[in-house]
Design an enzyme around this catalytic site. Structure first.
Site, PDB file in Angstrom:
ATOM      1  N   LYS A  52     -10.981  -4.654   9.169  1.00 34.02           N
ATOM      2  CA  LYS A  52     -10.233  -4.117   9.622  1.00 34.02           C
ATOM      3  C   LYS A  52      -9.737  -4.841  10.731  1.00 34.02           C
ATOM      4  O   LYS A  52      -8.785  -5.392  11.657  1.00 34.02           O
ATOM      5  CB  LYS A  52      -9.699  -2.561  10.298  1.00 34.02           C
ATOM      6  CG  LYS A  52      -9.794  -1.648   8.909  1.00 34.02           C
ATOM      7  CD  LYS A  52      -8.164  -2.454   8.048  1.00 34.02           C
ATOM      8  CE  LYS A  52      -6.928  -1.947   8.699  1.00 34.02           C
ATOM      9  NZ  LYS A  52      -5.974  -1.909   7.649  1.00 34.02           N
TER      10      LYS A  52
ATOM     11  N   TYR B 225     -15.651  -1.366   6.635  1.00 36.12           N
ATOM     12  CA  TYR B 225     -14.505  -1.085   6.734  1.00 36.12           C
ATOM     13  C   TYR B 225     -13.725  -1.628   8.317  1.00 36.12           C
ATOM     14  O   TYR B 225     -13.084  -2.187   7.955  1.00 36.12           O
ATOM     15  CB  TYR B 225     -14.266   0.806   6.664  1.00 36.12           C
ATOM     16  CG  TYR B 225     -12.494   1.103   6.942  1.00 36.12           C
ATOM     17  CD1 TYR B 225     -12.015   0.404   6.345  1.00 36.12           C
ATOM     18  CD2 TYR B 225     -12.976   1.536   8.686  1.00 36.12           C
ATOM     19  CE1 TYR B 225     -10.281   0.931   6.581  1.00 36.12           C
ATOM     20  CE2 TYR B 225     -11.284   2.019   8.567  1.00 36.12           C
ATOM     21  CZ  TYR B 225     -10.182   1.762   7.580  1.00 36.12           C
ATOM     22  OH  TYR B 225      -8.715   1.923   8.034  1.00 36.12           O
TER      23      TYR B 225
ATOM     24  N   GLY C 156       1.072  -1.084   0.275  1.00 35.19           N
ATOM     25  CA  GLY C 156       0.415   0.244   0.265  1.00 35.19           C
ATOM     26  C   GLY C 156       1.273   1.160   0.240  1.00 35.19           C
ATOM     27  O   GLY C 156       0.650   2.123  -0.165  1.00 35.19           O
ATOM     28  N   GLY C 157       1.985   1.299  -0.412  1.00 32.91           N
ATOM     29  CA  GLY C 157       3.247   2.287  -0.508  1.00 32.91           C
ATOM     30  C   GLY C 157       2.698   3.291  -2.024  1.00 32.91           C
ATOM     31  O   GLY C 157       3.203   4.564  -1.619  1.00 32.91           O
ATOM     32  N   ALA C 158       1.429   3.140  -2.659  1.00 31.34           N
ATOM     33  CA  ALA C 158       0.821   4.114  -3.163  1.00 31.34           C
ATOM     34  C   ALA C 158      -0.140   4.633  -2.645  1.00 31.34           C
ATOM     35  O   ALA C 158      -0.613   5.915  -3.354  1.00 31.34           O
ATOM     36  CB  ALA C 158       0.761   3.919  -4.673  1.00 31.34           C
ATOM     37  N   GLY C 159      -0.243   4.899  -1.567  1.00 29.89           N
ATOM     38  CA  GLY C 159      -1.402   5.317  -0.509  1.00 29.89           C
ATOM     39  C   GLY C 159      -0.844   6.842   0.405  1.00 29.89           C
ATOM     40  O   GLY C 159       0.587   7.311  -0.004  1.00 29.89           O
ATOM     41  N   PHE C 160      -1.641   6.893   1.052  1.00 28.56           N
ATOM     42  CA  PHE C 160      -1.300   8.557   1.481  1.00 28.56           C
ATOM     43  C   PHE C 160       0.054   8.054   2.768  1.00 28.56           C
ATOM     44  O   PHE C 160       0.566   8.648   2.584  1.00 28.56           O
ATOM     45  CB  PHE C 160      -3.266   8.503   2.070  1.00 28.56           C
ATOM     46  CG  PHE C 160      -3.017   9.279   3.685  1.00 28.56           C
ATOM     47  CD1 PHE C 160      -2.096  10.873   2.992  1.00 28.56           C
ATOM     48  CD2 PHE C 160      -3.507   9.401   4.707  1.00 28.56           C
ATOM     49  CE1 PHE C 160      -2.209  11.654   4.248  1.00 28.56           C
ATOM     50  CE2 PHE C 160      -3.535  10.604   5.575  1.00 28.56           C
ATOM     51  CZ  PHE C 160      -3.011  11.663   5.605  1.00 28.56           C
TER      52      PHE C 160
ATOM     53  N   THR D 270      -6.056   0.422  12.343  1.00 31.38           N
ATOM     54  CA  THR D 270      -7.022   1.585  12.730  1.00 31.38           C
ATOM     55  C   THR D 270      -7.681   1.511  14.475  1.00 31.38           C
ATOM     56  O   THR D 270      -8.184   1.001  14.852  1.00 31.38           O
ATOM     57  CB  THR D 270      -8.397   1.790  11.667  1.00 31.38           C
ATOM     58  OG1 THR D 270      -8.845   2.435  11.983  1.00 31.38           O
ATOM     59  CG2 THR D 270      -9.614   0.633  11.347  1.00 31.38           C
ATOM     60  N   ASP D 271      -7.696   2.366  14.973  1.00 33.44           N
ATOM     61  CA  ASP D 271      -8.635   2.782  15.955  1.00 33.44           C
ATOM     62  C   ASP D 271     -10.120   2.665  15.805  1.00 33.44           C
ATOM     63  O   ASP D 271     -10.797   2.683  17.008  1.00 33.44           O
ATOM     64  CB  ASP D 271      -8.821   4.539  16.710  1.00 33.44           C
ATOM     65  CG  ASP D 271      -9.018   5.205  16.488  1.00 33.44           C
ATOM     66  OD1 ASP D 271      -9.424   5.379  14.814  1.00 33.44           O
ATOM     67  OD2 ASP D 271      -9.007   6.698  16.466  1.00 33.44           O
ATOM     68  N   GLU D 272     -10.982   2.889  14.674  1.00 35.90           N
ATOM     69  CA  GLU D 272     -12.050   2.365  14.692  1.00 35.90           C
ATOM     70  C   GLU D 272     -12.766   1.298  14.799  1.00 35.90           C
ATOM     71  O   GLU D 272     -13.831   0.703  14.981  1.00 35.90           O
ATOM     72  CB  GLU D 272     -12.276   2.781  12.548  1.00 35.90           C
ATOM     73  CG  GLU D 272     -12.170   4.145  13.087  1.00 35.90           C
ATOM     74  CD  GLU D 272     -13.165   4.666  11.051  1.00 35.90           C
ATOM     75  OE1 GLU D 272     -14.089   3.946  11.036  1.00 35.90           O
ATOM     76  OE2 GLU D 272     -11.833   5.309  10.137  1.00 35.90           O
TER      77      GLU D 272
ATOM     78  N   GLY E 114       1.325   4.913   3.200  1.00 35.84           N
ATOM     79  CA  GLY E 114       2.332   3.832   2.362  1.00 35.84           C
ATOM     80  C   GLY E 114       2.874   4.911   2.065  1.00 35.84           C
ATOM     81  O   GLY E 114       4.695   4.965   2.049  1.00 35.84           O
TER      82      GLY E 114
HETATM   83  N1  LIG Z   1      -6.148   7.342   6.646  1.00 36.14           N
HETATM   84  C1  LIG Z   1      -6.459   6.808   8.032  1.00 36.14           C
HETATM   85  O1  LIG Z   1      -6.811   8.182   8.909  1.00 36.14           O
HETATM   86  C2  LIG Z   1      -6.185   5.612   9.439  1.00 36.14           C
HETATM   87  C3  LIG Z   1      -5.787   5.854  10.750  1.00 36.14           C
HETATM   88  C4  LIG Z   1      -5.612   4.254  11.069  1.00 36.14           C
HETATM   89  C5  LIG Z   1      -4.960   3.473   9.866  1.00 36.14           C
HETATM   90  N2  LIG Z   1      -5.232   3.172   8.953  1.00 36.14           N
HETATM   91  C6  LIG Z   1      -5.162   2.522   8.078  1.00 36.14           C
HETATM   92  O2  LIG Z   1      -3.266   2.792   6.911  1.00 36.14           O
HETATM   93  C7  LIG Z   1      -3.104   1.810   5.766  1.00 36.14           C
HETATM   94  C8  LIG Z   1      -3.372   3.246   4.584  1.00 36.14           C
HETATM   95  O3  LIG Z   1      -4.244   4.436   4.649  1.00 36.14           O
HETATM   96  P1  LIG Z   1      -3.984   5.330   3.425  1.00 36.14           P
HETATM   97  O4  LIG Z   1      -4.954   6.538   4.508  1.00 36.14           O
HETATM   98  O5  LIG Z   1      -3.003   5.429   3.298  1.00 36.14           O
HETATM   99  O6  LIG Z   1      -5.206   4.334   2.603  1.00 36.14           O
HETATM  100  P2  LIG Z   1      -4.900   4.548   1.142  1.00 36.14           P
HETATM  101  O7  LIG Z   1      -6.427   4.280   0.598  1.00 36.14           O
HETATM  102  O8  LIG Z   1      -4.589   6.356   1.141  1.00 36.14           O
HETATM  103  O9  LIG Z   1      -3.722   3.940   0.513  1.00 36.14           O
HETATM  104  C9  LIG Z   1      -4.431   2.523   0.647  1.00 36.14           C
HETATM  105  C10 LIG Z   1      -3.467   1.953   0.018  1.00 36.14           C
HETATM  106  O10 LIG Z   1      -3.581   0.240  -0.605  1.00 36.14           O
HETATM  107  C11 LIG Z   1      -3.474  -0.241  -2.339  1.00 36.14           C
HETATM  108  N3  LIG Z   1      -4.045  -1.535  -2.117  1.00 36.14           N
HETATM  109  C12 LIG Z   1      -5.707  -1.474  -1.912  1.00 36.14           C
HETATM  110  N4  LIG Z   1      -5.896  -2.508  -1.573  1.00 36.14           N
HETATM  111  C13 LIG Z   1      -5.626  -3.428  -2.524  1.00 36.14           C
HETATM  112  C14 LIG Z   1      -4.333  -4.674  -2.610  1.00 36.14           C
HETATM  113  N5  LIG Z   1      -6.182  -5.879  -2.615  1.00 36.14           N
HETATM  114  N6  LIG Z   1      -2.738  -4.597  -3.017  1.00 36.14           N
HETATM  115  C15 LIG Z   1      -2.301  -4.362  -2.570  1.00 36.14           C
HETATM  116  N7  LIG Z   1      -2.611  -3.035  -2.761  1.00 36.14           N
HETATM  117  C16 LIG Z   1      -3.696  -2.622  -2.265  1.00 36.14           C
HETATM  118  C17 LIG Z   1      -3.974   0.991  -2.707  1.00 36.14           C
HETATM  119  O11 LIG Z   1      -4.076   1.287  -4.300  1.00 36.14           O
HETATM  120  C18 LIG Z   1      -3.525   2.482  -2.145  1.00 36.14           C
HETATM  121  O12 LIG Z   1      -1.906   2.494  -3.226  1.00 36.14           O
HETATM  122  C19 LIG Z   1      -4.441   0.879   5.983  1.00 36.14           C
HETATM  123  O13 LIG Z   1      -4.863   0.127   6.128  1.00 36.14           O
HETATM  124  C20 LIG Z   1      -5.942   1.981   6.636  1.00 36.14           C
HETATM  125  O14 LIG Z   1      -6.477   1.334   7.325  1.00 36.14           O
HETATM  126  C21 LIG Z   1      -5.246   4.970   8.076  1.00 36.14           C
END
Ligand SMILES: NC(=O)c1ccc[n+]([C@@H]2O[C@H](COP(=O)([O-])OP(=O)(O)OC[C@H]3O[C@@H](n4cnc5c(N)ncnc54)[C@H](O)[C@@H]3O)[C@@H](O)[C@H]2O)c1
Length: 350
Positions: free
Chosen positions: A162, A158, A7-11, A133-135, A13
């Site tokens: 998790k 969601y 998930g390194g292309a996400g927020f 997550t805390d959720e 990650g």
């Molecule tokens: N954003 C928050 O406030 C928050 C808070 C606590 C925990 N989290 C957890 O942190 C993690 C990252 O959250 P985020 O906000 O960066 O999410 P995000 O949606 O910005 O990024 C998620 C990334 O995961 C990738 N992804 C999704 N499904 C996939 C799969 N099957 N295989 C490979 N890659 C996949 C997506 O392409 C994306 O780049 C999540 O597990 C989320 O539950 C988020």
């Protein structure tokens, strides 16, 4: 240290990848399916870096994961890949079950097979950080804080997905001895967040002079943490965490949604001086089904055991986030005109 980041292309990650490569000189293999929520533009700073590599892969693909473990030979995994938006989980839970539960299970199994064949010293050092997550704890009333022992009571598809993956992660430690560390974090905000989430949605709507849709009365409370502080915590969990343990991360910063939106308006007005105050764009809309009232974190275990604490105040972090979206139009403009235009998601009727 060689780290697989899912998930390194996400927020979050992408913040973890940037910190590992630039701040810790780690070698990173980013494994990401590139869903709608991803943006490789968040990793431009690492393009061409000898310590950074990327592979497009679904974490449900066991063969692909086995190949990555065999060729990259990681010392650790930080697992962030997930479907992450509560509203989308209400409209369509299926992808959440696939990626968050089946995907986490598949990754745990691939890591277990790899880990069991490592030489003794490398097997002892290996870590699997499962990011959650805390959720999962459900909703608090007006008082109290989530601690690591708080029972799981997820409300949304969601958070239920998790919670399921957290239980799998703990079970893979207890049953198979995979050195798993679980982290549970409060709401993150900061640069590079996909603009379906509260803070970037409000900033972009303010920029476009569109209504700022606040769910219900806006009295739901979240504990906000700057994304770079969370990324630091995840790396501390990897280097200092005890396998089998959970660690809560939070910003000690409870704010109602309405107060967050008003503060965004104040900063936007200070920076851009629009003709009418941004707060006049606030519109109260139908509440989210099953909307948890309040989340608040006791992060004292992470402070004590990991030496971690948030560095930025909410005010500093939020102002710099408003400035970042104003200065980085190219990062979000194509998202707003294509994949997601800001429309309401997650209502039970169309
Ligand atoms: N954003 C928050 O406030 C928050 C808070 C606590 C925990 N989290 C957890 O942190 C993690 C990252 O959250 P985020 O906000 O960066 O999410 P995000 O949606 O910005 O990024 C998620 C990334 O995961 C990738 N992804 C999704 N499904 C996939 C799969 N099957 N295989 C490979 N890659 C996949 C997506 O392409 C994306 O780049 C999540 O597990 C989320 O539950 C988020």
């Amino acid at each position: 240290m060689r780290v697989v980041v899912t998930g390194g292309a996400g927020f979050i990650g992408s913040a973890v990848c940037r910190q590992l490569v630039q701040g810790h000189n780690a070698e990173v293999m980013n494994v990401d399916k590139l869903t709608y929520a991803s943006n490789l533009g968040s990793l431009e700073a690492l393009a061409g870096h000898p310590n950074y590599d990327f592979e497009r892969l679904d974490i449900c693909d066991r063969k692909g994961l086995d190949r990555i473990f065999a060729t990259f030979e990681p010392d650790a995994v930080i697992h962030l890949a997930a479907e992450s938006h509560v509203d989308r989980s209400i409209s369509g839970p299926s992808a959440f079950i696939a990626s968050n539960i089946v995907g986490s299970y598949t990754l745990l199994e691939a890591a277990r097979a790899y880990h069991s064949n490592l030489a003794d010293d490398r097997r002892d050092r290996f870590r699997f950080v499962h990011v959650s997550t805390d959720e999962v704890y459900g909703s608090l009333g007006e008082t109290g804080l989530f601690v690591e022992e708080t029972p799981y009571r997820p409300s949304s598809p969601y958070s239920a997905s998790k919670a399921a993956s957290d239980h799998l992660a703990h079970a893979w430690y207890k049953t198979y001895g995979l050195p798993v560390i679980v982290t549970n974090c409060s709401n993150n905000y900061g640069p590079y967040q996909f603009p379906e989430k509260l803070i970037p949605l409000m900033i972009l709507n303010a920029i476009d002079h569109k209504p700022l849709p606040v769910y219900g009365a806006g009295s739901n409370i979240r504990d906000w943490l700057f994304v770079e502080d969370h990324a630091e915590g995840l790396i501390r969990a990897l280097t200092h965490g005890r396998p089998g343990e959970s660690y809560n991360f939070g910003g000690n910063c409870e704010r109602s949604n309405l107060d967050v939106v008003k503060l965004i308006g104040r900063y936007y007005d200070e920076i851009e001086t629009p003709t009418s105050p941004t707060s006049s764009l606030i519109t109260h809309v139908e509440d989210r089904p099953g909307h948890d009232l309040r989340y608040a974190i006791d992060a004292s275990k992470a402070h004590r055991e990991l030496g971690w604490g948030p560095r930025r105040t909410f005010e500093e972090g939020l102002r710099s986030t408003v400035e970042w979206y104003l200065a980085n139009r190219s990062w979000w403009a194509s998202v707003r005109s294509g994949i997601y235009d800001g429309r309401r998601l997650g209502l039970l009727r169309a």
